[in-house]
Design an enzyme around this catalytic site. Structure first.
Site, PDB file in Angstrom:
ATOM      1  N   LYS A   1     -23.233  15.224  19.042  1.00 27.45           N
ATOM      2  CA  LYS A   1     -24.467  14.677  18.446  1.00 27.45           C
ATOM      3  C   LYS A   1     -25.149  13.728  19.433  1.00 27.45           C
ATOM      4  CE  LYS A   1     -24.269  16.788  14.556  1.00 27.45           C
ATOM      5  NZ  LYS A   1     -25.238  17.830  14.232  1.00 27.45           N
ATOM      6  N   TYR A  30     -16.765  15.931  18.164  1.00 24.63           N
ATOM      7  CA  TYR A  30     -17.899  16.270  17.300  1.00 24.63           C
ATOM      8  C   TYR A  30     -19.018  15.233  17.465  1.00 24.63           C
ATOM      9  CZ  TYR A  30     -20.794  15.896  13.163  1.00 24.63           C
ATOM     10  OH  TYR A  30     -21.878  15.737  12.333  1.00 24.63           O
ATOM     11  N   SER A  40     -26.152  11.902  13.357  1.00 24.82           N
ATOM     12  CA  SER A  40     -25.121  11.297  12.504  1.00 24.82           C
ATOM     13  C   SER A  40     -24.908   9.840  12.901  1.00 24.82           C
ATOM     14  CB  SER A  40     -23.829  12.082  12.709  1.00 24.82           C
ATOM     15  OG  SER A  40     -22.737  11.384  12.179  1.00 24.82           O
TER      16      SER A  40
HETATM   17  P1  NAD Z   1     -22.179  22.600   6.794  1.00 27.69           P
HETATM   18  O1  NAD Z   1     -21.039  23.066   7.620  1.00 27.69           O
HETATM   19  O2  NAD Z   1     -22.099  22.730   5.327  1.00 27.69           O
HETATM   20  O3  NAD Z   1     -23.521  23.354   7.277  1.00 27.69           O
HETATM   21  C1  NAD Z   1     -23.744  23.749   8.607  1.00 27.69           C
HETATM   22  C2  NAD Z   1     -24.077  25.230   8.606  1.00 27.69           C
HETATM   23  O4  NAD Z   1     -24.316  25.638   9.955  1.00 27.69           O
HETATM   24  C3  NAD Z   1     -22.946  26.091   8.057  1.00 27.69           C
HETATM   25  O5  NAD Z   1     -23.446  26.904   7.006  1.00 27.69           O
HETATM   26  C4  NAD Z   1     -22.508  26.920   9.242  1.00 27.69           C
HETATM   27  O6  NAD Z   1     -22.102  28.215   8.856  1.00 27.69           O
HETATM   28  C5  NAD Z   1     -23.748  26.920  10.123  1.00 27.69           C
HETATM   29  N1  NAD Z   1     -23.502  27.102  11.560  1.00 27.69           N
HETATM   30  C6  NAD Z   1     -22.655  26.428  12.365  1.00 27.69           C
HETATM   31  N2  NAD Z   1     -22.722  26.887  13.617  1.00 27.69           N
HETATM   32  C7  NAD Z   1     -23.641  27.879  13.620  1.00 27.69           C
HETATM   33  C8  NAD Z   1     -24.155  28.743  14.612  1.00 27.69           C
HETATM   34  N3  NAD Z   1     -23.710  28.735  15.870  1.00 27.69           N
HETATM   35  N4  NAD Z   1     -25.123  29.628  14.264  1.00 27.69           N
HETATM   36  C9  NAD Z   1     -25.572  29.696  12.994  1.00 27.69           C
HETATM   37  N5  NAD Z   1     -25.129  28.898  12.008  1.00 27.69           N
HETATM   38  C10 NAD Z   1     -24.161  28.003  12.315  1.00 27.69           C
HETATM   39  O7  NAD Z   1     -22.472  21.107   7.214  1.00 27.69           O
HETATM   40  P2  NAD Z   1     -23.453  20.046   6.537  1.00 27.69           P
HETATM   41  O8  NAD Z   1     -22.627  18.985   5.960  1.00 27.69           O
HETATM   42  O9  NAD Z   1     -24.464  20.727   5.729  1.00 27.69           O
HETATM   43  O10 NAD Z   1     -24.112  19.452   7.843  1.00 27.69           O
HETATM   44  C11 NAD Z   1     -25.388  19.863   8.301  1.00 27.69           C
HETATM   45  C12 NAD Z   1     -25.707  19.110   9.576  1.00 27.69           C
HETATM   46  O11 NAD Z   1     -25.674  17.713   9.321  1.00 27.69           O
HETATM   47  C13 NAD Z   1     -24.709  19.344  10.711  1.00 27.69           C
HETATM   48  O12 NAD Z   1     -25.429  19.370  11.922  1.00 27.69           O
HETATM   49  C14 NAD Z   1     -23.810  18.139  10.644  1.00 27.69           C
HETATM   50  O13 NAD Z   1     -23.243  17.858  11.889  1.00 27.69           O
HETATM   51  C15 NAD Z   1     -24.798  17.059  10.234  1.00 27.69           C
HETATM   52  N6  NAD Z   1     -24.191  15.904   9.568  1.00 27.69           N
HETATM   53  C16 NAD Z   1     -23.384  16.116   8.469  1.00 27.69           C
HETATM   54  C17 NAD Z   1     -22.800  15.005   7.853  1.00 27.69           C
HETATM   55  C18 NAD Z   1     -21.865  15.203   6.701  1.00 27.69           C
HETATM   56  O14 NAD Z   1     -21.066  14.306   6.427  1.00 27.69           O
HETATM   57  N7  NAD Z   1     -21.898  16.299   5.968  1.00 27.69           N
HETATM   58  C19 NAD Z   1     -23.080  13.711   8.308  1.00 27.69           C
HETATM   59  C20 NAD Z   1     -23.910  13.546   9.408  1.00 27.69           C
HETATM   60  C21 NAD Z   1     -24.474  14.664  10.025  1.00 27.69           C
HETATM   61  C1  WQD Z   2     -14.996   8.258   4.285  1.00 30.56           C
HETATM   62  C2  WQD Z   2     -13.997   7.156   3.973  1.00 30.56           C
HETATM   63  C3  WQD Z   2     -11.949   7.379   5.208  1.00 30.56           C
HETATM   64  C4  WQD Z   2     -10.608  11.092   3.326  1.00 30.56           C
HETATM   65  C5  WQD Z   2     -17.185  11.630   8.724  1.00 30.56           C
HETATM   66  C6  WQD Z   2     -17.548  11.925  10.144  1.00 30.56           C
HETATM   67  C7  WQD Z   2     -18.949  11.456  10.419  1.00 30.56           C
HETATM   68  C8  WQD Z   2     -19.921  12.002   9.406  1.00 30.56           C
HETATM   69  C9  WQD Z   2     -19.467  11.776   8.009  1.00 30.56           C
HETATM   70  C10 WQD Z   2     -20.874  14.028  10.228  1.00 30.56           C
HETATM   71  C11 WQD Z   2     -13.271   6.623   5.207  1.00 30.56           C
HETATM   72  C12 WQD Z   2     -11.697   7.547   3.734  1.00 30.56           C
HETATM   73  C13 WQD Z   2     -11.337   9.973   3.676  1.00 30.56           C
HETATM   74  C14 WQD Z   2      -9.366  10.910   2.656  1.00 30.56           C
HETATM   75  C15 WQD Z   2      -9.687   8.535   2.736  1.00 30.56           C
HETATM   76  N1  WQD Z   2     -20.050  13.427   9.501  1.00 30.56           N
HETATM   77  N2  WQD Z   2     -10.899   8.726   3.388  1.00 30.56           N
HETATM   78  N3  WQD Z   2      -8.963   9.632   2.388  1.00 30.56           N
HETATM   79  O1  WQD Z   2     -14.949   9.401   8.285  1.00 30.56           O
HETATM   80  O2  WQD Z   2     -16.944   8.127   7.387  1.00 30.56           O
HETATM   81  O3  WQD Z   2     -17.288  10.238   8.513  1.00 30.56           O
HETATM   82  O4  WQD Z   2     -18.136  12.265   7.863  1.00 30.56           O
HETATM   83  O5  WQD Z   2     -21.590  13.585  11.081  1.00 30.56           O
HETATM   84  O6  WQD Z   2     -19.235  11.883  11.699  1.00 30.56           O
HETATM   85  O7  WQD Z   2     -16.647  11.238  10.990  1.00 30.56           O
HETATM   86  O8  WQD Z   2     -16.269  10.265   6.291  1.00 30.56           O
HETATM   87  O9  WQD Z   2     -15.652  11.250   4.124  1.00 30.56           O
HETATM   88  O10 WQD Z   2     -14.074  11.511   6.078  1.00 30.56           O
HETATM   89  O11 WQD Z   2     -14.362   9.272   5.038  1.00 30.56           O
HETATM   90  O12 WQD Z   2      -9.270   7.414   2.492  1.00 30.56           O
HETATM   91  O13 WQD Z   2      -8.632  11.867   2.337  1.00 30.56           O
HETATM   92  O14 WQD Z   2     -12.964   7.721   3.151  1.00 30.56           O
HETATM   93  O15 WQD Z   2     -10.900   6.695   5.826  1.00 30.56           O
HETATM   94  O16 WQD Z   2     -13.065   5.262   5.000  1.00 30.56           O
HETATM   95  P1  WQD Z   2     -16.270   9.408   7.659  1.00 30.56           P
HETATM   96  P2  WQD Z   2     -15.065  10.671   5.361  1.00 30.56           P
END
Ligand code: NAD
Ligand code: WQD
Length: 360
Positions: A164, A160, A134
């Site tokens: 990562k 969190y 991330s």
């Molecule tokens: P998500 O929660 O929708 O998907 C993650 C899945 O992993 C879920 O279905 C959950 O049930 C499963 N899971 C969690 N712990 C587990 C375990 N111990 N065993 C088996 N399954 C497990 O999240 P997402 O948005 O699809 O994110 C996927 C990956 O990408 C994650 O690693 C997340 O940290 C990373 N990521 C997400 C974002 C974002 O904003 N969505 C941004 C950067 C990185």
């Molecule tokens: C986006 C923008 C908020 C909600 C998070 C995790 C990051 C990554 C992505 C996994 C920001 C604003 C949000 C609301 C708002 N995930 N906001 N009102 O914070 O960039 O990142 O998700 O790795 O690790 O920290 O994403 O979607 O929460 O926010 O104004 O109710 O929207 O302040 O500017 P963020 P977000």
């Protein structure tokens, strides 16, 4: 067809995983998927509702096991049943706020889950891995657009994000110790949108915290108003800036990473997956309103603790080396998310029980 033909996908019932599996199946890969449903929806027979829809979209079969990565024996049994060529590791818990309240839960799930997976992979001689990292590992940027050479691990504002960062360090260490490892960590920026069919999208079990589902909850009437965190950042309109990327672009980025792993030995490489464009919260809200014809009432409140002000990627390395580039516009992210929302007002669930935070 690739010679890395069977991909083991952890967390594949989740948001990004399910979209990625569509792209993997379309690219000719077979998939074996595990998830424990801690943040995704299961059906009456223990199946993943999202993955059943992935099968409908692609016309292909998804082999699925309900399995917790903390259960190493269960993981071992699945590896014993299938010839796994490569792994994509999505499974993690990702709620920033919850991670500050329950740090041990986050360290245990994300770090032990990764360790178990790496040990089982080693045991079965599987050394190809794509890891979901991330942009959060960068902390508050020292320069923009942010490149992969930017320092990581400093000033990460939440547990969190630290999981990562710690995993990235771990992956680098194992690749030094054993040259067989062939690993790509993808640092995602902010994924938005849904598959254009409207059949799959984002429906977490844990409360929504990210911006797009919240905007959409307001648009559909489950929430009265959007709260915007901070109107006093040093940005043109005062709201925070992010690099929003369509989830289908992220998905194709994973196929590009797998292609790279099979083409040449990488040892350990890291890539940003973003668009390179910074978009403010207000710009996102206005775009959503314009392309969906909805109204999003909002109020601007104080900054959210731990939020950074501006973050967007330099995504040139992925373009150069993975031959991958984001294709979808902000408009498409909004239209596709809205299609998913309106076709599935209650997400993957059939019975609606509205909760005060807009989630069911
Ligand atoms: P998500 O929660 O929708 O998907 C993650 C899945 O992993 C879920 O279905 C959950 O049930 C499963 N899971 C969690 N712990 C587990 C375990 N111990 N065993 C088996 N399954 C497990 O999240 P997402 O948005 O699809 O994110 C996927 C990956 O990408 C994650 O690693 C997340 O940290 C990373 N990521 C997400 C974002 C974002 O904003 N969505 C941004 C950067 C990185
Ligand atoms: C986006 C923008 C908020 C909600 C998070 C995790 C990051 C990554 C992505 C996994 C920001 C604003 C949000 C609301 C708002 N995930 N906001 N009102 O914070 O960039 O990142 O998700 O790795 O690790 O920290 O994403 O979607 O929460 O926010 O104004 O109710 O929207 O302040 O500017 P963020 P977000």
């Amino acid at each position: 067809m690739s010679h890395l033909s069977t991909v083991f996908v952890t967390g594949g019932a989740g948001y990004i995983g399910s979209h990625c599996i569509v792209e993997l199946l379309s690219a000719g890969y077979e998939v074996v998927v595990v998830d424990n449903f801690v943040n995704s929806v299961n059906g009456p027979d223990g199946e993943s509702v999202a993955l059943k829809r992935v099968e409908a979209i692609t016309g292909k079969t998804v082999t699925f096991y309900e399995c917790d990565l903390l259960d190493k024996t269960a993981l071992e049994n699945i590896f014993a049943k299938h010839k796994i060529d490569c792994v994509i590791h999505f499974a993690a818990i990702k709620s920033v706020g919850e991670s500050m309240e329950y740090p041990l839960l986050y360290y245990k799930n994300n770090l032990i889950g990764m360790l178990n997976l790496l040990e089982i992979m080693e045991q079965f001689g599987c050394f190809q891995l794509v890891f979901s990292s991330s942009c959060t590992v960068y902390g508050e940027p020292n320069f923009l657009p942010i490149t992969e050479t930017h320092s990581v691990g400093h000033n990460i504002t939440n547990v969190y994000g630290k999981t990562k960062y710690f995993i990235e360090e771990m992956l680098e260490d194992i690749t030094h110790a054993n040259k067989k490892w062939n690993i790509i960590a993808l640092r995602y920026f902010n994924p938005l949108g849904a598959h254009p069919s409207g059949l799959i999208g984002e429906d977490p079990i844990k409360p929504f915290a990210n911006i797009m589902p919240l905007i959409s909850q307001v648009a559909i009437g489950h929430l009265p108003i959007l709260t915007i965190f901070g109107g006093d950042y040093s940005t043109p309109d005062g709201t925070g800036i992010r690099d929003y990327i369509h989830v289908m672009d992220l998905a194709s980025g994973h196929v590009a990473a797998l292609n790279m792993l099979q083409k040449s030995h990488q040892n350990y490489k890291v890539y940003n997956l973003g668009t390179g464009q910074g978009v403010s919260v207000l710009q996102l809200v206005k775009t959503f309103e314009r392309v969906t014809g909805t109204a999003i009432p909002y109020k601007i409140v104080e900054r959210r603790e731990g939020d950074i002000s501006v973050m967007y990627a330099n995504a040139e390395l992925a373009e150069r080396e993975l031959e991958w580039k984001s294709k979808h516009s902000l408009e498409e992210m909004c239209v596709d998310f809205w299609r998913w929302q309106t076709m599935n007002p209650d997400g993957y669930r059939t019975k609606s029980t509205k909760m005060t935070n807009g989630h069911r």
